[in-house]
Scaffold this active site. Sequence first.
Site, PDB file in Angstrom:
ATOM      1  N   CYS A   1      19.942  91.949   7.168  1.00 43.38           N
ATOM      2  CA  CYS A   1      21.182  91.593   6.469  1.00 43.38           C
ATOM      3  C   CYS A   1      21.087  90.218   5.812  1.00 43.38           C
ATOM      4  O   CYS A   1      21.865  89.919   4.904  1.00 43.38           O
ATOM      5  CB  CYS A   1      22.379  91.676   7.410  1.00 43.38           C
ATOM      6  SG  CYS A   1      22.208  90.751   8.931  1.00 43.38           S
ATOM      7  N   HIS A   2      20.112  89.403   6.209  1.00 43.93           N
ATOM      8  CA  HIS A   2      19.928  88.097   5.561  1.00 43.93           C
ATOM      9  C   HIS A   2      19.479  88.249   4.107  1.00 43.93           C
ATOM     10  O   HIS A   2      19.612  87.321   3.325  1.00 43.93           O
ATOM     11  CB  HIS A   2      18.928  87.234   6.342  1.00 43.93           C
ATOM     12  CG  HIS A   2      17.565  87.843   6.477  1.00 43.93           C
ATOM     13  ND1 HIS A   2      17.270  88.780   7.454  1.00 43.93           N
ATOM     14  CD2 HIS A   2      16.431  87.676   5.762  1.00 43.93           C
ATOM     15  CE1 HIS A   2      15.998  89.150   7.334  1.00 43.93           C
ATOM     16  NE2 HIS A   2      15.475  88.495   6.306  1.00 43.93           N
TER      17      HIS A   2
ATOM     18  N   ASN B   1      26.349  93.908  11.731  1.00 45.89           N
ATOM     19  CA  ASN B   1      25.013  94.464  11.957  1.00 45.89           C
ATOM     20  C   ASN B   1      24.567  94.108  13.382  1.00 45.89           C
ATOM     21  O   ASN B   1      24.412  92.933  13.703  1.00 45.89           O
ATOM     22  CB  ASN B   1      24.047  93.884  10.919  1.00 45.89           C
ATOM     23  CG  ASN B   1      22.604  94.265  11.156  1.00 45.89           C
ATOM     24  OD1 ASN B   1      22.273  95.091  11.992  1.00 45.89           O
ATOM     25  ND2 ASN B   1      21.712  93.641  10.398  1.00 45.89           N
TER      26      ASN B   1
ATOM     27  N   GLU C   1      10.388  84.430   3.997  1.00 42.66           N
ATOM     28  CA  GLU C   1       9.944  85.627   3.298  1.00 42.66           C
ATOM     29  C   GLU C   1       9.441  85.316   1.891  1.00 42.66           C
ATOM     30  O   GLU C   1       8.442  85.887   1.448  1.00 42.66           O
ATOM     31  CB  GLU C   1      11.067  86.667   3.264  1.00 42.66           C
ATOM     32  CG  GLU C   1      11.362  87.231   4.638  1.00 42.66           C
ATOM     33  CD  GLU C   1      12.347  88.374   4.619  1.00 42.66           C
ATOM     34  OE1 GLU C   1      12.703  88.880   3.528  1.00 42.66           O
ATOM     35  OE2 GLU C   1      12.763  88.790   5.718  1.00 42.66           O
TER      36      GLU C   1
ATOM     37  N   TYR D   1      25.894  91.878  -2.392  1.00 39.68           N
ATOM     38  CA  TYR D   1      26.898  92.696  -1.720  1.00 39.68           C
ATOM     39  C   TYR D   1      27.445  93.739  -2.692  1.00 39.68           C
ATOM     40  O   TYR D   1      27.636  94.899  -2.332  1.00 39.68           O
ATOM     41  CB  TYR D   1      28.049  91.816  -1.198  1.00 39.68           C
ATOM     42  CG  TYR D   1      27.618  90.826  -0.145  1.00 39.68           C
ATOM     43  CD1 TYR D   1      27.455  91.214   1.178  1.00 39.68           C
ATOM     44  CD2 TYR D   1      27.380  89.496  -0.472  1.00 39.68           C
ATOM     45  CE1 TYR D   1      27.061  90.302   2.152  1.00 39.68           C
ATOM     46  CE2 TYR D   1      26.992  88.584   0.491  1.00 39.68           C
ATOM     47  CZ  TYR D   1      26.829  88.984   1.807  1.00 39.68           C
ATOM     48  OH  TYR D   1      26.435  88.089   2.762  1.00 39.68           O
TER      49      TYR D   1
END
Length: 151
Positions: A114-115, A106, A141, A83
């Site tokens: 945003c994750h 979002n 991911e 952040y």
Amino acid sequence: MFVVESPIGPLGVAVEGDAVVGVRFGAHPGDAGAHPAAAQLAAYFAGELTAFTVPVEMRGGSAFERAVWAEIAKIPYGEMVTYGAIAHALGDPGAARAVGTACNHNPVPVIVPCHRVVGAGGRMVGFGGGLERKRKLLELEARVALTRAWG
């Protein structure tokens, strides 16, 4: 709105015209979509897609939130950014909490990732879909990125 079943629960996907305008966690099971977003989300969760190409229209939000969403959209697949780093990139190093709030607002999570935004030191904090969903998305991911890099 149509529903896409996923490993993190059903996702409600809203489209207008060709553009995705919303993704919601915990949607009630419903009609599957024929929109390309449905196929791309399925491919993403299968580990076959690392970059969404469906048109997205980010509606609402303040100028700051829209700037945060634009920064989030730049985060590469399988990577994480803090952040604070986003706040710094936007020229306001003290705005990490405001970045977190913008992430929570979002309108198109998963597609606008945003994750991939984490707390200082890589801490798992904050996510509109809950930390368990965030962890699963990041693990997916990471697993796919490692498999692609190392075969």
